[in-house]
Design an enzyme around this catalytic site. Sequence first.
Site, mmCIF file in Angstrom:
data_model
loop_
_atom_site.group_PDB
_atom_site.id
_atom_site.type_symbol
_atom_site.label_atom_id
_atom_site.label_comp_id
_atom_site.label_asym_id
_atom_site.label_seq_id
_atom_site.Cartn_x
_atom_site.Cartn_y
_atom_site.Cartn_z
ATOM 1 N N LYS A 1 -13.497 -4.124 2.644
ATOM 2 C CA LYS A 1 -14.478 -3.091 2.296
ATOM 3 C C LYS A 1 -15.911 -3.525 2.602
ATOM 4 C CE LYS A 1 -11.438 -1.130 -1.210
ATOM 5 N NZ LYS A 1 -11.261 -0.741 -2.629
ATOM 6 N N SER B 1 -0.640 4.163 0.598
ATOM 7 C CA SER B 1 -1.423 5.128 1.367
ATOM 8 C C SER B 1 -0.601 5.854 2.429
ATOM 9 C CB SER B 1 -2.625 4.434 2.014
ATOM 10 O OG SER B 1 -3.561 4.043 1.024
ATOM 11 N N ASN C 1 -14.396 2.147 1.916
ATOM 12 C CA ASN C 1 -12.933 2.155 1.970
ATOM 13 C C ASN C 1 -12.399 3.222 2.925
ATOM 14 O OD1 ASN C 1 -13.360 4.528 0.484
ATOM 15 N ND2 ASN C 1 -11.542 4.192 -0.786
ATOM 16 N N ALA D 1 -15.946 -8.721 -12.814
ATOM 17 C CA ALA D 1 -17.243 -8.551 -12.152
ATOM 18 C C ALA D 1 -17.136 -8.666 -10.637
ATOM 19 C CB ALA D 1 -18.236 -9.589 -12.684
ATOM 20 N N GLY D 2 -15.950 -8.379 -10.101
ATOM 21 C CA GLY D 2 -15.756 -8.489 -8.660
ATOM 22 C C GLY D 2 -16.166 -7.230 -7.922
ATOM 23 N N SER E 1 0.820 -1.213 0.000
ATOM 24 C CA SER E 1 0.000 0.000 0.000
ATOM 25 C C SER E 1 0.857 1.267 0.000
ATOM 26 C CB SER E 1 -0.928 0.031 1.218
ATOM 27 O OG SER E 1 -1.644 1.252 1.263
ATOM 28 N N TYR F 1 -2.033 -0.960 -9.885
ATOM 29 C CA TYR F 1 -0.901 -0.032 -9.886
ATOM 30 C C TYR F 1 0.380 -0.680 -9.397
ATOM 31 C CZ TYR F 1 -1.816 0.601 -4.837
ATOM 32 O OH TYR F 1 -2.015 0.399 -3.489
ATOM 33 N N GLY G 1 -3.637 2.373 -12.199
ATOM 34 C CA GLY G 1 -4.537 2.831 -11.155
ATOM 35 C C GLY G 1 -3.940 3.839 -10.197
ATOM 36 N N THR H 1 -8.546 -1.421 2.516
ATOM 37 C CA THR H 1 -8.348 -2.041 1.226
ATOM 38 C C THR H 1 -8.865 -3.470 1.316
ATOM 39 O OG1 THR H 1 -6.730 -2.458 -0.528
ATOM 40 C CG2 THR H 1 -5.968 -2.743 1.750
#
Length: 288
Positions: free
Chosen positions: A75, A27, A96, A135-136, A25, A223, A244, A71
């Site tokens: 979620k 973040s 999130n 489709a997740g 991550s 990403y 991303g 993450t």
Amino acid sequence: MSRPPGLGVLTGRRLAVWGDPIAHSRSPQLHGAAYRALGLDWEYGRERVHEASFASRLAQLGEPWRGLSLTMPLKGVAFEAARTRDRAAEFTGAVNTLLLAEGGPHGYNTDVGGIVRFLTEQGVRDPARARIVGAGATATSALMALDTMGVREVEVAARRPEAAEHLMALGERVGVRVTPTRIDVPTGAVDLTIATLPGGADIADATADRLAASGGPLLDVVYGHWPTVLATAWERAGARAWDGSGMLLHQAVLQVRVFVMGDPGSVLPHEDDVDAAMRAALAASVSA
């Protein structure tokens, strides 16, 4: 949703991103840069938290805590834990961002806004028809972002088209026609593609090339694994493809708004400077 009623004064200074896995991550770099730019002496860490232990770990957080970024795979459980939720969270069933304040936790889905803000920044305007690959869980945020941008027809290309039933139901709720199809049989040209598959997803080159030939520009939410098979196919087709990281940046700006202002719609003080600091931190983390 605007600032929740009765939010009260925010005093906590501790924040973190939780997930499993979590070591990748970015973040902490993004949020750390934002709070330094704002002159805030806040702590933002990371912690590996399993879905099964989320509720008990959340219950342990005390007064110093201000909020959490979530993450995968948290979620859904964060959605269940939230006492209030913004529109994006309500429609996607995914949270999130948790603001730990009076009457909370308050839940937000800033992924939707992050997609919209990034694509708008890239000059994507008024797409009429779009495709979501996969489709997740992330596909629900992609669909809500497309709805926000005014898209009324969305094709969902998945290995199992029946897995898109929840997206068809969501489309009915928001007025978007969702058509599932097999990933190797796209049904026609679209103005934009959003890929929501994991970075290591195994896609045949021929399938990727068919998607690229009719896909318009590509936003691949990955990403950490770049270029993906899809991005490489878009390059062969001479079409634009973005990873991303831009979406990550923009959803993080919205999270910072939540943690600082109590509302993702409230602009930060000196937000241009904050944005620049976060972009620099992201670029440094990519090149490291």
